[in-house]
Design a protein around this motif. Sequence first.
Motif, short mmCIF file in Angstrom:
data_model
loop_
_atom_site.label_atom_id
_atom_site.label_comp_id
_atom_site.label_asym_id
_atom_site.label_seq_id
_atom_site.Cartn_x
_atom_site.Cartn_y
_atom_site.Cartn_z
N VAL A 306 1.33 -1.39 0.07
CA VAL A 306 0.23 0.11 -0.35
C VAL A 306 0.59 1.43 0.00
N LEU A 307 1.77 1.21 1.06
CA LEU A 307 2.74 2.55 0.93
C LEU A 307 3.38 2.65 -0.76
N PHE A 308 3.94 1.63 -1.32
CA PHE A 308 4.81 1.78 -2.58
C PHE A 308 3.74 1.76 -3.60
N ILE A 309 2.40 1.76 -3.51
CA ILE A 309 1.82 2.20 -4.11
C ILE A 309 1.36 3.77 -4.16
N ALA A 310 1.23 3.63 -2.64
CA ALA A 310 1.04 5.35 -2.75
C ALA A 310 2.01 6.34 -3.24
N VAL A 311 3.30 6.30 -3.00
CA VAL A 311 4.32 6.76 -3.48
C VAL A 311 4.19 6.80 -5.09
N ALA A 312 4.38 5.84 -5.19
CA ALA A 312 4.52 5.66 -6.85
C ALA A 312 3.18 6.63 -7.63
N TYR A 313 1.91 6.74 -6.66
CA TYR A 313 1.00 7.45 -7.69
C TYR A 313 1.23 8.70 -7.24
N ALA A 314 1.81 9.46 -6.33
CA ALA A 314 2.51 10.53 -6.20
C ALA A 314 3.31 11.21 -7.03
N LEU A 315 4.30 9.79 -7.22
CA LEU A 315 5.56 10.33 -8.37
C LEU A 315 4.52 10.44 -10.03
N ILE A 316 3.46 9.48 -9.83
CA ILE A 316 3.00 9.69 -11.27
C ILE A 316 2.19 11.12 -11.34
N ASN A 317 1.50 11.30 -10.00
CA ASN A 317 1.26 12.04 -10.41
C ASN A 317 1.81 13.44 -10.74
N LEU A 318 2.76 14.07 -10.12
CA LEU A 318 4.13 14.85 -9.99
C LEU A 318 4.57 14.69 -11.38
N LEU A 319 4.67 13.70 -12.65
CA LEU A 319 4.79 13.69 -14.38
C LEU A 319 3.67 14.10 -14.74
N VAL A 320 2.58 14.01 -14.64
CA VAL A 320 1.59 14.32 -14.93
C VAL A 320 1.75 16.39 -14.22
N ASP A 321 1.77 16.36 -13.74
CA ASP A 321 1.83 18.29 -13.41
C ASP A 321 3.12 18.81 -14.59
N ILE A 322 4.18 18.21 -14.83
CA ILE A 322 5.55 18.30 -15.81
C ILE A 322 4.78 18.01 -17.02
N SER A 323 4.01 17.62 -17.11
CA SER A 323 3.61 17.05 -18.81
C SER A 323 2.59 18.08 -19.03
N TYR A 324 2.44 18.67 -18.08
CA TYR A 324 1.43 19.36 -18.06
C TYR A 324 1.79 20.90 -18.95
N SER A 325 3.29 21.51 -18.03
CA SER A 325 4.02 22.43 -18.15
C SER A 325 4.38 22.49 -20.00
N ILE A 326 4.78 21.72 -19.96
CA ILE A 326 5.02 21.35 -21.58
C ILE A 326 4.40 21.23 -22.58
N ILE A 327 3.09 20.60 -22.33
CA ILE A 327 2.59 20.60 -23.55
C ILE A 327 1.79 22.09 -23.29
#
Length: 334
Positions: A306-327
Amino acid sequence: MLRTIGRRLLLLIPTLFGLTVLLFFWVRALPGGPAAALLGERATPEAIERINEAYGFNRPLPEQYITWLGKLVQGDFGNSIETRRPVLEEFMNRFPATIELSVFALIIAVGIGVPLGYWAARNHGRWLDHLSVGASLLGITIPVFFLAFMLKWAFAVQLGWLPTTGRQDRGVDATHFTGFYVLDGVLTGEFDASWNAIVHLILPAVALATIPLAIIVRITRASVLEVVNADYVRTGRAKGVSKQIIRNRFVLRNAMLPVVTTIGLQTGLLISGAVLTETVFAFPGIGSFLANAIFARDFPVLQGFVLFIAVAYALINLLVDISYSIIDPRVRIQ
């Protein structure tokens, strides 16, 4: 950009802290306590006492939580009750297999879903549009485990085109130093081993990618249809802007924002949803390990997952936010 990334990483700390509290009290709130839940039908007063003494369940709850949290900070997730090995070590041994499977499934979902959704919107109301919508609806409704069994029965058992289980054939002489079998084969020049690993990934990746593929098709189609009718697209056409520029810069780029969000969410679901797929294909990843932990009541493994999935989701959301600024440059300015 760096300041934004730093803020998002700092916000991860209270999120994980709250999650640790929930996980801790979830285990302690099990009927009869964690020792009785762990022992199951073998629960006797003497056995419960031994488990409570061994794992410290008889100490005050605040003391238990502080001790457990201190070990988590040091990277100690405890030992698996089933294998008697550290949970982190078990995860790191199986982590590459799940990531490799999820990446291949994501490539299939995005590589087919985005173009199909775009062309369905371009042909709105025609046969291609109806076919893609119907296929995406079918992909969402079919359970993953049922599709996995059908693919295995058809292409592995009946036709014999693809392997049924595992990550590589046992007779393959391969060097593994990263745990990612496809990457290991490329780096070492053992391309036959790399290809063998890809062949083993095809069926589980297709089964795992079905639902994300269907969702991406529908979101892409809806987003493109919305952008096509926007004022700036009509203005560009009126000014004589070429069709290629309108498609690539005006339509597709602006339509990708909700699609990127969907891809980010589906990536997290691919990692967490690999349990059934890995179980059907006997794929030695985190998913199959978690399935065994559920039946064995291996709570340290469940907490770590559960902790692993939580960290994975948080990092993926961070990458999504970074991709927003690129698009979208407007996000970058804000």
